[in-house]
Scaffold this active site. Sequence first.
Site: not given
Length: 351
Positions: A17-18, A21
Amino acid sequence: MGLIVSILVLSFLIFFHELGHFLAARFFGVHVERFSIGFGKVIFSKVINGTEYAISTIPLGGYVKMKGQDDSDPTKVSLDSDSYNMKPPWQRIIILIGGPFFNFLLAFFLYYAIALIGANDYAPVIGAVQPDSPAQQHGLQKGDKIIEINNQPIQIWDDLSEAIGASNGSIEMLIDRNGTVLSVTVTPKVLEVKNIFGETVKRRMVGIGPSGEIVTRSYDPIEAISFAWNKTVEASKMIVLSVEKLIEGVIPAKEMGGVISIVQVTAEASQHGIVALFILTALISVNLGVLNLLPIPALDGGHIIFTLYEMIFRKPLNEEIIYRLTLGGWAILLTLMAFTIYNDIARITNG
């Protein structure tokens, strides 16, 4: 062993997920100050090209700290060109969507792998025939294998259910009974049944149940793409619908589970083989993607709402309002976390 697998799965989901980003931020020239797996005190870190890569003590989340963005104090900004808040709103939205998008992407990859390994489903073999049902009235028997419905090939039980549900009037079923192929015409009845949320719904049914026999279907690399896409979309719709039913009160709040439930279920899945573990991991990944898009100020969805406001009204939302909304968002998230942990402990205590 199951506990170790659970922690590794959660850590990997957070990392992916990170990473979404992080890559989006770097693509648009935003300086990433820290990429952390976990919260709290940093127990290991290494600086590479100006970015600190860290592992923190609490492995229940993670974050990418970009220059000019600080969730603990939204009023802190940077006017440097490589700052997050100096990028155009559309670029910031893409950076925010990057995390959830990678969750959906990971689910797609996992479902793709499942398709290549072999997906398990119920075989279209009748295990039970309800009394006085259309199936019984037309002579369907336990052990019959459904081959076709209205000239549509049936490979798994879900194909059968979908074909019956989408039909109109009578249906022609081609069945294999002990090696003999028979054609049977059945008229389904519209009956009231309970869906997975406990709601009463009406469905066309013939009154048969699966035998429990499992069939493994493997797909070629091209077919696997369609399988992975459909499963990812299906899982996303299910999570969105579950959130909707939770808000409506159809699903009791006591059914909500937290990190303890995730660890328990993941540990169980790991004992049933790699396919079961991949299926659950994909579902959790989709769950993270959907939940992070909810319009709660402390989540990606909340930041997207703030940025959309700026795009529409050509000015950022008042810093004091952002600060108060973000604090409120964190209060909601911490309350939900505490509540779900309480539910988990209560379930364990009650056996």
